[in-house]
Write an enzyme that holds these catalytic residues in place. Structure first.
Site, PDB file in Angstrom:
ATOM      1  N   THR A  95      46.006  41.077  34.483  1.00 57.85           N
ATOM      2  CA  THR A  95      45.038  41.805  33.675  1.00 57.85           C
ATOM      3  C   THR A  95      45.597  43.357  33.770  1.00 57.85           C
ATOM      4  OG1 THR A  95      43.009  40.644  33.947  1.00 57.85           O
ATOM      5  CG2 THR A  95      42.871  42.841  33.095  1.00 57.85           C
ATOM      6  N   LYS A 170      41.439  40.387  27.004  1.00 56.29           N
ATOM      7  CA  LYS A 170      41.011  40.425  28.363  1.00 56.29           C
ATOM      8  C   LYS A 170      40.515  41.522  28.672  1.00 56.29           C
ATOM      9  CE  LYS A 170      40.403  38.949  32.588  1.00 56.29           C
ATOM     10  NZ  LYS A 170      41.533  38.535  33.566  1.00 56.29           N
ATOM     11  N   LYS A 239      39.318  48.547  38.553  1.00 62.19           N
ATOM     12  CA  LYS A 239      40.610  48.820  37.636  1.00 62.19           C
ATOM     13  C   LYS A 239      40.518  48.245  36.290  1.00 62.19           C
ATOM     14  CE  LYS A 239      43.626  45.689  37.621  1.00 62.19           C
ATOM     15  NZ  LYS A 239      43.879  44.364  36.988  1.00 62.19           N
TER      16      LYS A 239
END
Length: 297
Positions: A95, A170, A239
């Protein structure tokens, strides 16, 4: 088709295992050599360097932690792009932001290599069972070539468009993951602080309009039993929501809930919860209210 797999941690190891079970020839590389041992027992070959793995593979898969890891593994002197054969395909399951994907894709294209951003959702259980959702951006022709491989790993495999498209999808998913996680935590902590039984409140919420997949995941697998071994760690969701907030800002949108979620995960990091499961974002809230959300027996 020879598969090289770089990064065999919680997710990568399970994905590589499925590829081995499907009959693919798989070589693996990981910074921590010990993590490759179980896969070698299943028939994988361990490569000592990224360069060697890349040069001997038709498809190079990566499942890494952070955007800087992706940039390093692909673009450093001894990395994938400099050593993969022309015509090979790179599949990055990490990701990252779309800019990272586009940068690596452009460098790979200069070398005659295809790069697909293919982040996944579904957690370790999805990787184990081959039921991941895989969101793919990049060259459609490359996606078509690796589709049989992706279907070994995922139940839902979608091609979304040019490089970076998978990463965009995503991050939007992770925006919802973070926001729903914090909302579920706030509701459960408030309920217990106001005198409700945690299990009873959860039973009511999961059959009401307030239900969510994150509420169910967190309560059933982690919080009520106070088991916080990571499926997806706090540090990674922090994150992800940070990158998602940047993405929404690029789209011209004020990320009201995303900013709150990012702050909540930042607080969890500050309290030393980085390596626990994302559901541990509830713990700072419990501390404030002096309660613990758990089963009574």
């Amino acid at each position: 088709m020879k598969i090289g797999f770089i990064g065999v941690g919680v997710m990568g190891a399970r994905m590589a295992k499925r590829l081995l079970a499907a009959g693919y020839e798989v070589a693996v590389y990981n910074r921590s050599v010990a993590k490759t041992e179980p896969l070698m027992q299943l028939g994988a070959v361990r490569e000592e360097t990224i360069a060697r793995l890349a040069s001997r593979s038709d498809v190079i898969c990566t499942c890494l932690s952070m955007p800087e890891d992706v940039m390093g593994v692909y673009l450093r002197e001894d990395g994938v792009v400099n050593h993969a054969r022309p015509g090979s395909i790179c599949l990055d399951f990490t990701t990252v932001g779309p800019d990272t994907s586009k940068t690596v894709s452009a460098k790979a294209k200069e070398k005659g290599i295809s790069y697909l951003d293919a982040p996944v959702s579904g957690g370790p259980e999805g990787a184990e069972q081959g039921t991941l959702t895989i969101m793919v951006g990049g060259e459609r022709s490359a996606w078509e070539r690796v589709l049989p491989l992706l279907r070994v790993l995922g139940q839902t495999v979608e091609y979304l468009g040019p490089s970076g498209s998978g990463s965009v999808a995503k991050l939007l998913n992770q925006y919802l993951v973070a926001v729903h996680s914090v909302a579920a935590a706030e509701a459960m902590v408030a309920g217990v602080a106001l005198g409700l039984d945690a299990e009873q409140l959860y039973r009511l919420l999961k059959v009401s309009y307030g239900d969510s997949r994150m509420l169910r995941r967190h309560m059933e697998q982690y919080v009520l039993d106070r088991q916080f071994a990571p499926g997806g760690a706090v540090k990674y969701v922090h994150k992800d929501v940070r990158l998602a907030n940047e993405l929404l800002e690029t789209a011209g949108m004020t990320q009201y809930l995303g900013q709150t979620a990012e702050r909540a995960f930042s607080e969890a990091l500050a309290q030393g919860l980085a390596d626990l499961d994302m559901s541990a974002v509830i713990q700072p809230l419990e501390e404030v209210c002096k309660v613990i959300v758990k089963r009574q027996s």
